[in-house]
Motif scaffolding. Sequence first.
Motif, short mmCIF file in Angstrom:
data_model
loop_
_atom_site.label_atom_id
_atom_site.label_comp_id
_atom_site.label_asym_id
_atom_site.label_seq_id
_atom_site.Cartn_x
_atom_site.Cartn_y
_atom_site.Cartn_z
N ASP A 1 81.51 2.47 -14.29
CA ASP A 1 80.77 1.76 -13.21
C ASP A 1 80.31 2.12 -12.52
O ASP A 1 80.94 3.21 -11.58
CB ASP A 1 81.92 1.07 -12.82
N ASP A 2 79.24 2.38 -11.76
CA ASP A 2 78.09 2.93 -10.83
C ASP A 2 79.24 2.74 -9.72
O ASP A 2 79.10 3.43 -9.12
CB ASP A 2 76.43 2.35 -10.48
N ASP A 3 79.56 1.88 -9.69
CA ASP A 3 80.22 1.73 -8.31
C ASP A 3 81.79 2.49 -8.06
O ASP A 3 82.71 2.11 -7.06
CB ASP A 3 80.56 0.45 -7.55
N ALA A 4 82.12 3.03 -9.79
CA ALA A 4 83.19 3.69 -8.91
C ALA A 4 83.55 4.87 -8.26
O ALA A 4 82.45 4.65 -7.68
CB ALA A 4 83.41 4.37 -10.90
N VAL A 5 84.70 4.79 -7.72
CA VAL A 5 85.57 5.91 -7.18
C VAL A 5 86.14 7.00 -7.25
O VAL A 5 86.72 7.03 -8.17
CB VAL A 5 86.02 4.61 -5.43
N PHE A 6 85.71 8.14 -7.59
CA PHE A 6 86.36 9.45 -7.82
C PHE A 6 87.49 9.53 -6.92
O PHE A 6 86.90 10.02 -5.96
CB PHE A 6 85.82 10.54 -8.01
N VAL A 7 89.00 9.63 -7.32
CA VAL A 7 89.82 9.87 -6.12
C VAL A 7 90.47 10.78 -6.39
O VAL A 7 90.57 11.53 -7.79
CB VAL A 7 90.71 9.24 -6.27
N VAL B 1 88.54 5.29 -10.99
CA VAL B 1 88.69 4.27 -10.31
C VAL B 1 87.00 3.53 -10.22
O VAL B 1 86.41 3.69 -9.43
CB VAL B 1 89.25 4.48 -9.57
N SER B 2 87.80 2.53 -11.24
CA SER B 2 86.94 0.72 -11.03
C SER B 2 87.37 0.02 -11.24
O SER B 2 88.56 -0.50 -10.70
CB SER B 2 86.05 0.86 -12.60
N GLY B 3 85.91 -1.25 -11.19
CA GLY B 3 86.40 -2.49 -11.06
C GLY B 3 87.36 -2.61 -11.97
O GLY B 3 87.95 -3.73 -12.42
N HIS B 4 87.29 -2.00 -13.28
CA HIS B 4 87.70 -2.25 -14.62
C HIS B 4 88.84 -1.72 -14.89
O HIS B 4 89.81 -2.23 -15.76
CB HIS B 4 87.28 -1.40 -15.87
N GLY B 5 89.43 -0.38 -14.12
CA GLY B 5 90.70 -0.21 -13.97
C GLY B 5 90.35 1.33 -13.80
O GLY B 5 89.55 1.53 -13.01
N HIS B 6 91.54 2.26 -13.91
CA HIS B 6 92.12 3.30 -13.18
C HIS B 6 92.34 3.93 -14.40
O HIS B 6 92.90 4.28 -15.54
CB HIS B 6 92.32 3.64 -12.46
N SER C 1 79.93 6.35 -7.17
CA SER C 1 79.29 6.36 -5.62
C SER C 1 79.97 7.16 -4.69
O SER C 1 79.37 7.46 -4.26
CB SER C 1 78.67 4.78 -5.84
N PHE C 2 80.97 7.11 -4.57
CA PHE C 2 82.21 8.12 -3.71
C PHE C 2 82.99 8.63 -3.95
O PHE C 2 83.79 8.67 -5.39
CB PHE C 2 82.81 6.81 -2.99
N LEU D 1 83.87 0.17 3.15
CA LEU D 1 84.99 1.69 3.40
C LEU D 1 85.85 1.81 3.37
O LEU D 1 86.90 2.65 2.82
CB LEU D 1 83.81 1.97 4.63
N ALA D 2 86.76 0.83 3.65
CA ALA D 2 88.12 -0.14 3.97
C ALA D 2 89.00 -0.11 1.87
O ALA D 2 89.64 0.38 1.93
CB ALA D 2 89.05 -1.10 4.62
N LYS D 3 87.95 -0.48 1.96
CA LYS D 3 88.39 -1.14 -0.02
C LYS D 3 87.97 0.31 -0.58
O LYS D 3 88.86 1.14 -2.16
CB LYS D 3 87.00 -1.66 -0.34
N ILE D 4 87.28 1.31 -0.39
CA ILE D 4 86.86 2.78 -0.52
C ILE D 4 88.15 3.83 -0.88
O ILE D 4 88.89 4.81 -1.74
CB ILE D 4 85.48 3.19 -0.50
N GLU D 5 88.52 3.47 1.06
CA GLU D 5 89.73 4.81 1.14
C GLU D 5 90.92 3.20 0.40
O GLU D 5 92.18 4.69 -0.21
CB GLU D 5 89.98 4.14 2.42
N GLY D 6 90.82 3.02 -0.25
CA GLY D 6 91.80 2.01 -1.10
C GLY D 6 92.54 1.69 -2.54
O GLY D 6 93.86 2.38 -2.84
N HIS D 7 91.27 2.86 -2.59
CA HIS D 7 91.02 3.20 -4.17
C HIS D 7 92.26 4.56 -3.64
O HIS D 7 92.63 4.24 -5.72
CB HIS D 7 89.68 3.21 -4.82
N ARG D 8 92.34 5.04 -3.18
CA ARG D 8 93.34 6.42 -3.24
C ARG D 8 94.63 6.13 -4.14
O ARG D 8 95.62 6.93 -4.48
CB ARG D 8 93.44 7.10 -2.19
N TRP D 9 95.13 4.45 -3.41
CA TRP D 9 96.26 3.93 -4.04
C TRP D 9 96.63 3.96 -5.70
O TRP D 9 97.17 3.93 -6.11
CB TRP D 9 96.49 2.12 -3.61
N ALA D 10 95.50 3.63 -6.79
CA ALA D 10 95.26 3.69 -7.87
C ALA D 10 95.64 5.24 -8.69
O ALA D 10 96.85 5.17 -9.47
CB ALA D 10 94.22 3.68 -8.59
#
Length: 416
Positions: A96-102, A141-146, A205-206, A334-343
């Motif tokens: 996903d282009d909007d995924a977060v690299f944690v 981490v994306s909207g599909h899973g991690h 993206s982040f 930004l809060a959602k992006i930071e929250g991706h660290r939970w994954a």
Amino acid sequence: MAGASIETTLELWASSLRDVKRRMHPLFTQDRVARSAEAFLDGLLGEERRKTGWMRAEAAGDPGPWRQQAILGRRRWDADALRDIVRDYALETLADDDAVFVVDETGFLKQGKASCGVSRQYTGSAGKITNCQIGVFACYVSGHGHAFIDRELYLPKSWTDDKARMAKAHVPQELIDRANGGFATKPALALAMIERAIAANVPFSFVAADTVYGVGDIEMALRRAGKGYVLGAKSNDTFYSWGKPSAVASTAKEIADRLPLSAWKRLSAGSGTKGERLHDWAYVELADLAGGDYNEAQGGQVWTRGLLIRRKIVDGDLAFFTTWAPSGTTIEALAKIEGHRWAIEDSFETAKNELGLDHNETRSWHGWRRHVSLVMLAFAMMATIRVHANGPATPSPKKIRRTMTTKAARPRSTAN
């Protein structure tokens, strides 16, 4: 959305397992070695709580753990090639282009001094300084899973300053011969993983990480690559603003203390095991900068440097994050992006409890990388099954194994 039926999930399990075995088969020069690696993977996914060599051997029907141990130590195959297979396999489903690299680290508690990288060092896994190895991991981490897509073993100075010790643990000679004995900080390992992902055109993206990784080299690399970040900062880090209505030139803690009540918003950082993870958040924009200053390809794009602050509702404890995001990015985003660290925290727990991430019995550099990469493959397979079975209601590995055992027992009871 309701998850798939147990029957459908079992079919997905079987087909996915065949698929990942097919993908890793070319790594091995002999079919019998490939079969041993497949049996190793079966053991990681099996119902045994401890994934030791003897336990995996018993599950595979081997007379002893020697074949299992040979896969990690004596056989010749490339763990980094398997890492790339895991990454590509996971992205087929999770991209996903909007995924977060944690990025985060975890500890592997050890006895003795022989295991590669082992030292008395702090690990959050134990919450103290103890004898352990430290692994730095990247989780997609994306909207599909991690799923995990990269990893590196951290070698402290007590190791890299001792070439004989490195050689005894089979650390590659080219690493031993590097300046400073191949020593690399945890941020340097993280940066290498980020650069590998960018070179492989991994869509994200982040980058999100804690204070260990909020350093200049990572920030500059991400700015040049056109990637945003939400990276942990310390309370005594100083932040400056320019070109904004309100001038800022204070520590993160001082900035937070001076914010009016109206600056705080109660927001969710995402859903956790106990529901929405609510905190109070504040966001201070520090400067708007041209992306073209870092990469000509970003000419015309404006990015905002900022300070994100999270406050616990219960005790008011503060956490700080330095941010870099396209102009107009909201505090909610930004809060959602930071929250991706939970994954990644959830991934560590699952991989250790269900897949034997911390059950590696080898002492070598190659053994650690091979064991961890095989666990990553097992984890990515489960993430893929979860997506194809339509969402988070998919049974856990433990529940699926229990169901498989129950179904296997039914024909025998009927025959009796």
